[in-house]
Design an enzyme around this catalytic site. Structure first.
Site, PDB file in Angstrom:
ATOM      1  N   ALA A 125      44.251  49.497  44.898  1.00 25.35           N
ATOM      2  CA  ALA A 125      43.210  50.464  44.283  1.00 25.35           C
ATOM      3  C   ALA A 125      43.250  51.157  45.724  1.00 25.35           C
ATOM      4  O   ALA A 125      43.510  50.334  46.748  1.00 25.35           O
ATOM      5  CB  ALA A 125      42.207  50.132  43.493  1.00 25.35           C
ATOM      6  N   GLY A 130      45.777  46.193  41.945  1.00 24.94           N
ATOM      7  CA  GLY A 130      45.999  46.822  40.417  1.00 24.94           C
ATOM      8  C   GLY A 130      46.996  47.227  40.657  1.00 24.94           C
ATOM      9  O   GLY A 130      48.080  47.727  39.240  1.00 24.94           O
ATOM     10  N   GLU A 138      48.696  44.637  38.857  1.00 27.47           N
ATOM     11  CA  GLU A 138      47.495  44.771  37.277  1.00 27.47           C
ATOM     12  C   GLU A 138      48.908  45.828  36.835  1.00 27.47           C
ATOM     13  O   GLU A 138      48.964  45.553  35.103  1.00 27.47           O
ATOM     14  CB  GLU A 138      46.718  44.922  37.228  1.00 27.47           C
ATOM     15  CG  GLU A 138      45.705  43.941  37.967  1.00 27.47           C
ATOM     16  CD  GLU A 138      44.416  44.467  37.039  1.00 27.47           C
ATOM     17  OE1 GLU A 138      43.230  43.528  37.272  1.00 27.47           O
ATOM     18  OE2 GLU A 138      43.975  45.091  38.430  1.00 27.47           O
ATOM     19  N   GLU A 142      41.614  40.539  44.522  1.00 26.85           N
ATOM     20  CA  GLU A 142      40.267  41.461  45.088  1.00 26.85           C
ATOM     21  C   GLU A 142      39.447  40.598  46.034  1.00 26.85           C
ATOM     22  O   GLU A 142      38.803  40.949  45.772  1.00 26.85           O
ATOM     23  CB  GLU A 142      39.819  41.667  43.512  1.00 26.85           C
ATOM     24  CG  GLU A 142      41.310  42.862  42.835  1.00 26.85           C
ATOM     25  CD  GLU A 142      42.117  42.271  42.012  1.00 26.85           C
ATOM     26  OE1 GLU A 142      42.822  43.317  41.483  1.00 26.85           O
ATOM     27  OE2 GLU A 142      42.682  41.179  42.817  1.00 26.85           O
TER      28      GLU A 142
END
Length: 257
Positions: free
Chosen positions: A65, A110, A113, A133
């Protein structure tokens, strides 16, 4: 669909969604996530039998992200950000046809993910995958705490999430995170072969198989995803989150209290 950062291309019944921000290693910002959401909806409306997700360029699938965007989010803003990411990941997970992540490089945070929200994953030899993260002072916020253990088992998932452990392509295959690894130059051709095979299968039976397999994982997953969203957002504004993201933006090691 018209977006600067996402392309949706067609080859028969196969749609390919490409995140196109190579200068940012295809990192996800609000506009890109919204464009992904719209592209997935368009592919579904046009009855794509298979949806491929990949990244533009040679270096990254989706490197994560947009940290600069996340750096100063409030808890309330982080809730909306997390909800948008969940919306996109859930759209991939519930897409009526088969979804394939063509992991062509870095897939962190992300990006990991989004890959694990897909049904199948094919990685290039140079791919590196991880939920990183923790070094930003936060946790995965788009589904990894729930989906990752189901793929790689509890121990590996905890190491990836607690330590930010990154897996090279071969290790990811050994751990069950990806289904196969191919030479970088062969990724496009191999994914095309796989998606041709998938598109040739009976659509109703394939959809029923996908929905039936999903039942195995349901249980408390919805509650778990809701908890993850709340926990993710609650970390924004903490000293660890501020320091972790500031260190990333400043290209230095974080100094957590």
């Amino acid at each position: 669909m018209d977006s600067e950062y996402v392309e949706l291309d067609w080859d028969g019944d196969v749609a390919t969604l490409t995140v196109d921000r190579p200068e940012a290693l295809n990192a996800l910002n609000v506009e890109t996530l919204e464009a992904m959401r719209d592209a997935i909806a368009e592919a579904q409306a046009e009855d794509a039998r298979v949806l491929v997700v990949t990244g533009a360029g040679d270096d990254a699938f989706i490197a994560g992200a947009d940290i600069k965007y996340m750096q100063d989010l409030s808890t309330e803003e982080a809730q909306a950000w997390g909800a948008l990411g969940h919306e996109v990941a859930n759209a991939l997970a519930t897409f009526p046809g088969a979804t394939v992540a063509a992991v062509n490089g870095f897939a962190f945070g992300g990006g990991c993910e989004m890959a694990i929200a897909c049904d199948l994953r094919v990685a290039s030899e140079s791919a590196i995958i991880g939920n990183t993260e923790i070094d930003l002072g936060i946790i995965p916020g788009w589904g990894a705490t729930q989906r990752l253990p189901k793929l790689v088992g509890d121990e590996t998932a905890r190491r990836m999430i607690y330590l930010g452990q990154r897996l090279d392509a071969d290790t990811a295959r050994e751990e069950g995170l990806v289904g196969e690894v191919v030479p970088d130059d062969d990724l496009t051709d191999r994914v095309a072969e796989l998606t041709d095979d998938l598109a040739a299968k009976p659509a109703f039976a394939l959809q029923a198989a996908k929905q039936s397999i999903a039942q195995h994982y349901q249980g408390s997953q919805t509650a778990g995803l809701d908890y993850e969203k709340r926990a993710f957002a609650s970390l924004f504004g903490t000293p660890d989150q501020r320091e972790g993201m500031a260190a990333f933006v400043d290209d230095r090691e974080p100094e957590f209290e």
